[in-house]
Design a protein around this motif. Structure first.
Motif, PDB file in Angstrom:
ATOM      1  N   SER A 217       3.925   4.644  13.126  1.00 40.17           N
ATOM      2  CA  SER A 217       3.635   4.025  11.962  1.00 40.17           C
ATOM      3  C   SER A 217       3.853   2.442  12.005  1.00 40.17           C
TER       4      SER A 217
ATOM      5  N   ARG B  61       0.793  -1.343   0.026  1.00 39.84           N
ATOM      6  CA  ARG B  61       0.121  -0.112   0.077  1.00 39.84           C
ATOM      7  C   ARG B  61       0.581   1.443  -0.003  1.00 39.84           C
TER       8      ARG B  61
ATOM      9  N   TRP C 263      -5.279   1.961  -0.225  1.00 45.51           N
ATOM     10  CA  TRP C 263      -5.836   1.606   1.169  1.00 45.51           C
ATOM     11  C   TRP C 263      -4.928   2.189   1.911  1.00 45.51           C
ATOM     12  N   THR C 264      -5.409   2.428   3.262  1.00 44.55           N
ATOM     13  CA  THR C 264      -4.685   2.540   4.469  1.00 44.55           C
ATOM     14  C   THR C 264      -4.743   1.429   5.327  1.00 44.55           C
ATOM     15  N   GLU C 265      -3.689   1.414   6.240  1.00 43.40           N
ATOM     16  CA  GLU C 265      -3.927   0.216   7.331  1.00 43.40           C
ATOM     17  C   GLU C 265      -5.249   0.334   8.005  1.00 43.40           C
TER      18      GLU C 265
ATOM     19  N   ASP D  92       0.564   3.941   1.388  1.00 45.85           N
ATOM     20  CA  ASP D  92       0.628   4.629   2.792  1.00 45.85           C
ATOM     21  C   ASP D  92       1.739   3.998   3.753  1.00 45.85           C
ATOM     22  N   GLU D  93       2.252   2.683   3.403  1.00 45.33           N
ATOM     23  CA  GLU D  93       3.230   2.134   4.321  1.00 45.33           C
ATOM     24  C   GLU D  93       4.710   2.768   4.220  1.00 45.33           C
TER      25      GLU D  93
END
Length: 302
Positions: A278, A137, A190-192, A139-140
């Motif tokens: 994070s 993803r 997507w985010t976590e 955002d990672e």
């Protein structure tokens, strides 16, 4: 009576992921899902079942096993493949070591995580795969933020951020030259938190390692590490019992735990929503250098 949690998952994200999976099936001849037993690859697998139902998923699961995985994820992997009737292909880093393709790392931070790259590229060549579907993803991590949804790898399996193709609207270009292959990332956007909310909304079973449990751990570099014979501990690194869970699951030698009391999905989601750490803050492999992930991706990493 306590009210049921409100489903806040954006359904358009699932629609996009299903579209990407169907495009992968349409544009490539021999795709496979890169399956680790972690939450992201689990969600990808369940999305694939939805994407092609009532027909079977038209590609196998491919797991690159370091031999240093958490036992819970291996048990879950086998159970999931059997319960969904999916083909599971496993390739081993140990086999790569035995054949002299890679060498075991030494020292305090020795890990087989980086060694997976050679095993993966060998499997892609052996199985003649033209697409590998992964759960990365944007955002990672900053290198992953540069990825396209269809991310082209050259004939050596290498990634070059400057040679990626533009993706206009929902047009995905899967054309490749001989020797090339594509990494496909259906949940790029997507985010976590999105992943967890989808797991809750769909009632997806996940490995117990993601929930708080008692485990023998030791302190290193401000992180909590699972006590394991695969980790080279110093004499001052004394294991003790603690209640922890894992936010991300990889090789035991590079994945730390977090102290947690979250024993349910609702509690996990609440914990993540309020966390200042994070998701990959507990991955020591990302801390080897500022550009650790990008360098590994250039070499053919996941």
């Amino acid at each position: 009576m306590r009210a049921a949690p409100v489903n806040t998952f954006p359904v358009e994200l699932a629609d996009e992921a299903i579209y990407v999976l169907r495009e992968a099936a349409a544009q490539f001849e021999r795709p496979a899902i890169l399956f680790s037993g972690g939450k992201d690859s689990i969600v990808i697998t369940h999305l694939a079942v939805r994407a092609f139902a009532p027909s079977p998923v038209p590609f196998p699961l491919l797991h690159v096993d370091t031999g240093h995985n958490f036992a819970e994820t291996i048990v879950y992997r086998d159970h999931l493949a059997a319960s969904l009737g999916l083909e599971l292909i496993v390739r081993s880093v140990q086999d790569s070591l035995d054949r002299g393709r890679v060498q075991e790392e030494r020292g305090r931070y020795a890990s087989r995580n980086v060694l997976q790259t050679v095993t993966l590229l060998d499997a892609i060549e052996e199985l003649n795969l033209d697409a590998c579907i992964g759960g990365a993803r944007r955002d990672e991590e900053k290198a992953r933020a540069k990825e396209r949804i269809f991310s082209v790898r050259d004939e050596f399996g290498q990634w070059d951020a400057r040679r990626q193709r533009p993706e206009l609207f929902d047009m995905l270009n899967g054309r490749i030259s001989p020797g090339q292959h594509v990494r496909v990332f259906p949940i790029s956007n997507w985010t976590e938190l999105d992943v967890w909310e989808y797991i809750r909304a769909e009632g997806i079973e996940i490995p117990s390692i993601y929930f708080a449990h008692e485990r023998d751990v030791f302190d290193r570099d401000g992180l909590l590490w699972a006590d394991s014979p695969f980790i080279n501990k110093g004499p001052d690194e004394v294991p003790y019992r603690a209640q922890v869970r894992f936010r991300t699951v990889g090789d035991m030698t590079c994945t730390a735990a977090v102290a947690s009391a979250a024993v349910s999905l609702d509690a996990v989601i609440a914990e993540i929503a309020s966390s200042e750490l994070s998701e990959r803050g507990a991955r020591i492999d990302d801390k080897r250098s500022e550009a650790a992930m990008e360098r590994r991706k250039r070499e053919g990493y996941f």
